[in-house]
Write a protein that holds these residues in place. Sequence first.
Motif, PDB file in Angstrom:
ATOM      1  N   VAL A 202       0.830  -1.208   0.000  1.00 33.63           N
ATOM      2  CA  VAL A 202       0.000   0.000   0.000  1.00 33.63           C
ATOM      3  C   VAL A 202       0.863   1.256   0.000  1.00 33.63           C
ATOM      4  CG1 VAL A 202      -1.765   1.298   1.262  1.00 33.63           C
ATOM      5  CG2 VAL A 202      -1.846  -1.219   1.219  1.00 33.63           C
ATOM      6  N   THR A 203       0.498   2.198  -0.852  1.00 29.00           N
ATOM      7  CA  THR A 203       1.125   3.520  -0.879  1.00 29.00           C
ATOM      8  C   THR A 203       0.049   4.568  -0.675  1.00 29.00           C
ATOM      9  OG1 THR A 203       2.788   2.745  -2.462  1.00 29.00           O
ATOM     10  CG2 THR A 203       2.553   5.126  -2.195  1.00 29.00           C
ATOM     11  N   VAL A 204       0.261   5.459   0.289  1.00 28.03           N
ATOM     12  CA  VAL A 204      -0.699   6.525   0.580  1.00 28.03           C
ATOM     13  C   VAL A 204      -0.154   7.846   0.048  1.00 28.03           C
ATOM     14  CG1 VAL A 204      -1.938   7.795   2.372  1.00 28.03           C
ATOM     15  CG2 VAL A 204      -1.532   5.332   2.640  1.00 28.03           C
ATOM     16  N   VAL A 205      -0.924   8.488  -0.814  1.00 29.72           N
ATOM     17  CA  VAL A 205      -0.547   9.774  -1.402  1.00 29.72           C
ATOM     18  C   VAL A 205      -1.400  10.858  -0.761  1.00 29.72           C
ATOM     19  CG1 VAL A 205      -0.402  11.116  -3.521  1.00 29.72           C
ATOM     20  CG2 VAL A 205       0.067   8.657  -3.563  1.00 29.72           C
ATOM     21  N   GLU A 206      -0.767  11.785  -0.056  1.00 25.63           N
ATOM     22  CA  GLU A 206      -1.478  12.853   0.645  1.00 25.63           C
ATOM     23  C   GLU A 206      -0.897  14.199   0.246  1.00 25.63           C
ATOM     24  OE1 GLU A 206      -3.556  15.340   2.292  1.00 25.63           O
ATOM     25  OE2 GLU A 206      -4.220  13.300   2.777  1.00 25.63           O
ATOM     26  N   ALA A 207      -1.771  15.108  -0.211  1.00 29.39           N
ATOM     27  CA  ALA A 207      -1.315  16.413  -0.685  1.00 29.39           C
ATOM     28  C   ALA A 207      -0.842  17.316   0.453  1.00 29.39           C
ATOM     29  CB  ALA A 207      -2.433  17.094  -1.471  1.00 29.39           C
ATOM     30  N   LEU A 208      -1.385  17.125   1.634  1.00 36.83           N
ATOM     31  CA  LEU A 208      -0.994  17.954   2.777  1.00 36.83           C
ATOM     32  C   LEU A 208       0.320  17.455   3.385  1.00 36.83           C
ATOM     33  CD1 LEU A 208      -4.502  18.428   4.432  1.00 36.83           C
ATOM     34  CD2 LEU A 208      -3.229  20.058   3.015  1.00 36.83           C
ATOM     35  N   PRO A 209       0.942  18.247   4.261  1.00 35.68           N
ATOM     36  CA  PRO A 209       2.254  17.863   4.810  1.00 35.68           C
ATOM     37  C   PRO A 209       2.254  16.592   5.642  1.00 35.68           C
ATOM     38  CG  PRO A 209       1.871  20.213   5.090  1.00 35.68           C
ATOM     39  CD  PRO A 209       0.583  19.630   4.628  1.00 35.68           C
ATOM     40  N   ARG A 210       1.096  16.168   6.144  1.00 30.81           N
ATOM     41  CA  ARG A 210       1.041  14.923   6.906  1.00 30.81           C
ATOM     42  C   ARG A 210      -0.349  14.313   6.798  1.00 30.81           C
ATOM     43  NH1 ARG A 210      -1.127  15.187  12.114  1.00 30.81           N
ATOM     44  NH2 ARG A 210      -1.735  17.272  12.827  1.00 30.81           N
ATOM     45  N   VAL A 211      -0.458  13.041   7.143  1.00 33.01           N
ATOM     46  CA  VAL A 211      -1.746  12.362   7.105  1.00 33.01           C
ATOM     47  C   VAL A 211      -2.514  12.642   8.390  1.00 33.01           C
ATOM     48  CG1 VAL A 211      -0.918  10.539   5.574  1.00 33.01           C
ATOM     49  CG2 VAL A 211      -0.758  10.227   8.058  1.00 33.01           C
ATOM     50  N   LEU A 212      -3.807  12.343   8.366  1.00 33.67           N
ATOM     51  CA  LEU A 212      -4.684  12.528   9.536  1.00 33.67           C
ATOM     52  C   LEU A 212      -4.535  13.930  10.134  1.00 33.67           C
ATOM     53  CD1 LEU A 212      -4.267   9.053  11.310  1.00 33.67           C
ATOM     54  CD2 LEU A 212      -6.194   9.820   9.916  1.00 33.67           C
ATOM     55  N   THR A 213      -4.653  14.931   9.289  1.00 27.93           N
ATOM     56  CA  THR A 213      -4.421  16.303   9.735  1.00 27.93           C
ATOM     57  C   THR A 213      -5.495  16.807  10.694  1.00 27.93           C
ATOM     58  OG1 THR A 213      -5.517  17.073   7.708  1.00 27.93           O
ATOM     59  CG2 THR A 213      -3.106  16.986   7.705  1.00 27.93           C
ATOM     60  N   GLN A 214      -6.622  16.101  10.800  1.00 24.25           N
ATOM     61  CA  GLN A 214      -7.649  16.550  11.739  1.00 24.25           C
ATOM     62  C   GLN A 214      -7.281  16.225  13.185  1.00 24.25           C
ATOM     63  OE1 GLN A 214      -7.776  13.949   9.548  1.00 24.25           O
ATOM     64  NE2 GLN A 214      -9.775  12.962   9.682  1.00 24.25           N
ATOM     65  N   TYR A 215      -6.192  15.471  13.371  1.00 20.81           N
ATOM     66  CA  TYR A 215      -5.699  15.131  14.703  1.00 20.81           C
ATOM     67  C   TYR A 215      -4.311  15.754  14.897  1.00 20.81           C
ATOM     68  CZ  TYR A 215      -9.309  11.552  14.155  1.00 20.81           C
ATOM     69  OH  TYR A 215     -10.497  10.896  13.908  1.00 20.81           O
ATOM     70  N   ASP A 216      -3.945  16.033  16.153  1.00 16.23           N
ATOM     71  CA  ASP A 216      -2.626  16.603  16.400  1.00 16.23           C
ATOM     72  C   ASP A 216      -1.543  15.542  16.226  1.00 16.23           C
ATOM     73  OD1 ASP A 216      -1.784  15.562  19.293  1.00 16.23           O
ATOM     74  OD2 ASP A 216      -3.873  16.178  19.452  1.00 16.23           O
ATOM     75  N   ALA A 217      -0.319  16.004  15.985  1.00 20.16           N
ATOM     76  CA  ALA A 217       0.792  15.115  15.641  1.00 20.16           C
ATOM     77  C   ALA A 217       1.088  14.113  16.744  1.00 20.16           C
ATOM     78  CB  ALA A 217       2.038  15.942  15.328  1.00 20.16           C
ATOM     79  N   GLU A 218       0.970  14.525  17.994  1.00 14.65           N
ATOM     80  CA  GLU A 218       1.253  13.610  19.109  1.00 14.65           C
ATOM     81  C   GLU A 218       0.272  12.450  19.126  1.00 14.65           C
ATOM     82  OE1 GLU A 218       2.260  13.932  23.872  1.00 14.65           O
ATOM     83  OE2 GLU A 218       0.726  15.235  23.036  1.00 14.65           O
ATOM     84  N   LEU A 219      -0.982  12.738  18.822  1.00 15.69           N
ATOM     85  CA  LEU A 219      -2.013  11.703  18.842  1.00 15.69           C
ATOM     86  C   LEU A 219      -1.823  10.691  17.714  1.00 15.69           C
ATOM     87  CD1 LEU A 219      -4.544  11.206  20.649  1.00 15.69           C
ATOM     88  CD2 LEU A 219      -5.894  12.338  18.884  1.00 15.69           C
ATOM     89  N   THR A 220      -1.329  11.142  16.579  1.00 15.14           N
ATOM     90  CA  THR A 220      -1.198  10.245  15.424  1.00 15.14           C
ATOM     91  C   THR A 220       0.138   9.512  15.367  1.00 15.14           C
ATOM     92  OG1 THR A 220      -0.374  12.058  14.032  1.00 15.14           O
ATOM     93  CG2 THR A 220      -2.751  11.662  14.042  1.00 15.14           C
ATOM     94  N   ARG A 221       1.069   9.852  16.246  1.00 15.13           N
ATOM     95  CA  ARG A 221       2.393   9.241  16.184  1.00 15.13           C
ATOM     96  C   ARG A 221       2.362   7.710  16.245  1.00 15.13           C
ATOM     97  NH1 ARG A 221       4.706  12.355  19.745  1.00 15.13           N
ATOM     98  NH2 ARG A 221       5.164  13.921  18.165  1.00 15.13           N
TER      99      ARG A 221
END
Length: 470
Positions: A202-221
Amino acid sequence: MKEISCKLLIIGAGPGGYVCAIRAGQLGVDTVIVEFGKPGGTCLNVGCIPSKALIHAAEEFAKIAQIAGGKDLLGIAVAQPTLDLTKTVAWKDGIVSRLNSGVAGLLKKAKVKTVQGWATVRDGKTVEVETETGSQVIRAEAVVIATGSVPVELPFLPFGGPVISSTEALALSEVPKTLAVVGGGYIGLELGMAFAKMGSHVTVVEALPRVLTQYDAELTRPVLKRLGELGVEVMPGAKAKGLSTQGQAGKGDALLVETADGKNAKIAADRVLVTVGRKPLTEGWGLEQIDLDMVGKFIRIDDQCRTSMRGIYAIGDVTGEPMLAHRAMAQGEMVAEIVAGHKRSWDKRAIPAICFTDPELVTAGLSPDEAKTLVGEVKIGQFPFAANGRAMTKQGEDGFVRIVARADNHLVLGIQAVGQGVSELAAAFGLALEMGARLEDIAGTIHAHPTQGEGFQEAALKALGHALHI
């Protein structure tokens, strides 16, 4: 042309529509509901329920495959497993069918009349339905629009052939060897991780700087860590451009991508899963005939789900974010009671949201940054599952529970969690916020041991400055 009259007409039998109809029927309101497909809408038929079934099957397969590969520490030994996706999909379809029948039975029990067909609004009181046996006109005192939403289609990646939406992804007959996911939101990552566990590259292509942008970076780590373990390649800042070929699925197709550094790349893709969001279904059913006020693409509503036209209500995805089934259900129940003459309004402190990735994410209320912006000084308590006995026995140490509260009076403003099985904590999080709980209320509530729910109490204790187990 047949004509019937009723007090309440509901267009759409998704989670919002059918709950509205059932509650109205319980209250003695003469109710008719119109649905083109099967009862339950997107959520039950091609969304929430079938996706969770597929995710569960993928998790079970991955566990067995891990054990067979000698990477398990539990002392269990099994032979190398195989996956028959056709049988998995049939099992999933069986669950959906049972729930379809359940919803239909509940509507019948509530004495709701169901009309199968496509509804077109003529005016604020009249709807024409194209059924298998001809046109039927329905006149109603009140109308509820619950038409839901549909996947967003990209003009350079139209659905068809190798390009699929989540609907087709949940009905594949075999696991694609290579899968490109366009869009790194919750739908793309939920399904992308599931297919990775079943054997896809699987390859995920995301236009924004990171995935799951609706959550904060600490939560998605922890989710990003798991993506790496599953071999999922994530391409942040990359833009999908189209397909290099238009042949049959699985016959040499490749996704054209512009990478974050401006270079062109090709990604092998037997299937391209496009999950760039959903849009409200506002076309094809006569919205132009009633000219309702809009907010962008969505129908504008007030705190009673009333539209700009008297006697017309709108609920669910067609009214905007958050596009969640449980929001639609709550709105539907409220509207039914208003039509029945009860005094009700929309007064919700929080609507929990869950991302069923591995590990799962739960949010309710405000994030730390949102809380700081709103009230200034806050207290934050965070408890890691690495210190939770139940999480350890489930091999689910990655993750944590976090509570955000006002610093002055300790009123809880937001609760977040990431970890294995934390979706089941959503009810407790939502209840705490709705009841106006303070840190002392949660800390003083006895939580059963050993459970992951203890992390909720410990997070409150941590915010108060005296956590017990860290």
